[in-house]
Write a protein that holds these residues in place. Structure first.
Motif, mmCIF file in Angstrom:
data_model
loop_
_atom_site.group_PDB
_atom_site.id
_atom_site.type_symbol
_atom_site.label_atom_id
_atom_site.label_comp_id
_atom_site.label_asym_id
_atom_site.label_seq_id
_atom_site.Cartn_x
_atom_site.Cartn_y
_atom_site.Cartn_z
ATOM 1 N N ILE A 43 0.951 -1.317 -0.019
ATOM 2 C CA ILE A 43 0.006 0.043 -0.065
ATOM 3 C C ILE A 43 1.031 1.088 0.030
ATOM 4 C CG2 ILE A 43 -1.777 1.314 1.250
ATOM 5 C CD1 ILE A 43 -2.612 -1.350 2.476
ATOM 6 N N SER A 44 0.620 1.923 -1.038
ATOM 7 C CA SER A 44 1.451 3.373 -1.108
ATOM 8 C C SER A 44 0.248 4.412 -1.208
ATOM 9 C CB SER A 44 2.317 3.545 -2.168
ATOM 10 O OG SER A 44 3.280 4.721 -2.285
ATOM 11 N N ALA A 45 0.431 5.413 -0.441
ATOM 12 C CA ALA A 45 -0.472 6.860 -0.682
ATOM 13 C C ALA A 45 -1.935 6.224 -0.436
ATOM 14 C CB ALA A 45 -0.209 7.538 -1.880
ATOM 15 N N GLY A 46 -2.277 5.175 0.272
ATOM 16 C CA GLY A 46 -3.895 4.853 0.456
ATOM 17 C C GLY A 46 -4.027 3.951 -0.518
ATOM 18 N N LYS A 47 -3.265 3.570 -1.695
ATOM 19 C CA LYS A 47 -3.780 2.707 -2.534
ATOM 20 C C LYS A 47 -2.896 1.004 -2.784
ATOM 21 C CE LYS A 47 -5.140 6.306 -5.646
ATOM 22 N NZ LYS A 47 -4.800 6.815 -7.016
ATOM 23 N N ILE A 48 -3.731 0.189 -2.860
ATOM 24 C CA ILE A 48 -3.153 -1.156 -3.193
ATOM 25 C C ILE A 48 -2.546 -1.221 -4.506
ATOM 26 C CG2 ILE A 48 -3.684 -3.508 -3.164
ATOM 27 C CD1 ILE A 48 -5.968 -3.219 -1.341
ATOM 28 N N LEU A 49 -1.253 -1.783 -4.510
ATOM 29 C CA LEU A 49 -0.593 -1.604 -5.809
ATOM 30 C C LEU A 49 -0.715 -2.866 -6.533
ATOM 31 C CD1 LEU A 49 2.822 -0.043 -4.325
ATOM 32 C CD2 LEU A 49 0.665 1.201 -5.298
ATOM 33 N N GLU A 50 -0.787 -2.837 -7.782
ATOM 34 C CA GLU A 50 -0.924 -3.800 -8.556
ATOM 35 C C GLU A 50 0.254 -4.472 -9.083
ATOM 36 O OE1 GLU A 50 -3.840 -2.856 -11.637
ATOM 37 O OE2 GLU A 50 -4.705 -1.421 -10.386
ATOM 38 N N ASN A 51 0.327 -6.058 -9.095
ATOM 39 C CA ASN A 51 1.440 -6.362 -9.422
ATOM 40 C C ASN A 51 2.190 -6.210 -10.872
ATOM 41 O OD1 ASN A 51 1.333 -7.791 -7.117
ATOM 42 N ND2 ASN A 51 0.697 -9.693 -7.759
ATOM 43 N N HIS A 52 1.527 -5.892 -11.994
ATOM 44 C CA HIS A 52 1.728 -5.536 -13.225
ATOM 45 C C HIS A 52 2.430 -4.342 -13.523
ATOM 46 C CE1 HIS A 52 -2.345 -4.406 -13.393
ATOM 47 N NE2 HIS A 52 -1.954 -3.518 -14.431
ATOM 48 N N LYS A 53 2.044 -3.376 -12.465
ATOM 49 C CA LYS A 53 2.585 -1.835 -12.596
ATOM 50 C C LYS A 53 4.082 -1.755 -12.114
ATOM 51 C CE LYS A 53 -1.561 0.429 -12.583
ATOM 52 N NZ LYS A 53 -2.305 1.826 -12.210
ATOM 53 N N THR A 54 4.639 -0.764 -12.728
ATOM 54 C CA THR A 54 5.993 -0.661 -12.362
ATOM 55 C C THR A 54 6.010 0.416 -11.074
ATOM 56 O OG1 THR A 54 6.124 1.420 -13.665
ATOM 57 C CG2 THR A 54 6.932 -0.568 -14.764
ATOM 58 N N ILE A 55 6.871 0.352 -10.196
ATOM 59 C CA ILE A 55 6.967 1.384 -9.059
ATOM 60 C C ILE A 55 7.111 2.782 -9.399
ATOM 61 C CG2 ILE A 55 7.933 -0.274 -7.236
ATOM 62 C CD1 ILE A 55 10.567 0.873 -7.745
ATOM 63 N N LEU A 56 7.325 3.133 -10.515
ATOM 64 C CA LEU A 56 7.435 4.555 -11.034
ATOM 65 C C LEU A 56 5.936 4.927 -11.243
ATOM 66 C CD1 LEU A 56 8.846 6.984 -11.789
ATOM 67 C CD2 LEU A 56 9.116 6.051 -14.273
ATOM 68 N N GLN A 57 5.252 4.032 -11.958
ATOM 69 C CA GLN A 57 3.540 4.347 -12.100
ATOM 70 C C GLN A 57 3.058 4.366 -10.801
ATOM 71 O OE1 GLN A 57 3.147 0.715 -14.481
ATOM 72 N NE2 GLN A 57 2.598 1.909 -16.477
ATOM 73 N N CYS A 58 3.330 3.796 -9.657
ATOM 74 C CA CYS A 58 2.741 3.629 -8.513
ATOM 75 C C CYS A 58 3.225 4.942 -7.344
ATOM 76 C CB CYS A 58 3.002 2.308 -7.896
ATOM 77 S SG CYS A 58 2.362 1.079 -8.730
ATOM 78 N N ARG A 59 4.476 5.397 -7.896
ATOM 79 C CA ARG A 59 4.946 6.392 -6.954
ATOM 80 C C ARG A 59 4.038 7.579 -6.709
ATOM 81 N NH1 ARG A 59 10.062 9.400 -8.643
ATOM 82 N NH2 ARG A 59 8.629 10.943 -9.302
#
Length: 119
Positions: free
Chosen positions: A64-80
């Motif tokens: 969880i980052s910034a209150g959102k559950i991160l999806e496995n297929h996304k890059t960490i740059l997309q999730c930042r």
């Protein structure tokens, strides 16, 4: 510092992972193109052995980052998160352990069965 070196620094992110008991794993440097699945695999590999809950696979944890559950297929740059991040700062992500459903079913006490009849 050469321009190429600067690009190299920007292509990496430092992540720290907050566990359920308040302890941390990291910070660890990842390429910004790393997927969430790769990050989860590293968390599993670095998981402290003295914890009560120990995930067995990447599917047992949620990031969880910034209150959102991160999806496995996304890059960490997309999730930042785009707000409030300092250049070169460490990003903290929360780790939630959810053991697989199979284990939960096995651990549940067996109940006596009953049946219903409709007349």
């Amino acid at each position: 510092m050469r321009v190429g070196d600067q690009m190299s620094e920007e292509d990496h992110l430092e992540l720290k992972f907050r566990l359920y008991d308040g302890s941390d794993i990291g910070p660890i440097r990842f390429a910004s193109s790393s997927t969430v699945a790769v990050v989860k695999a590293r968390i599993i590999a670095d998981w402290p052995k003295d914890k009560k809950l120990i995930p067995k696979s990447a599917s047992d944890i949620k990031l969880i980052s910034a209150g959102k559950i991160l999806e496995n297929h996304k890059t960490i740059l997309q999730c930042r998160p785009s707000f409030g991040e300092l250049p070169g700062g460490v990003i903290t992500m929360h780790v939630v352990v959810q053991p697989s459903l199979e284990k939960k079913v096995e651990d549940m006490p067996k109940k006596s069965s009953c049946s219903c009849s409709i007349l």
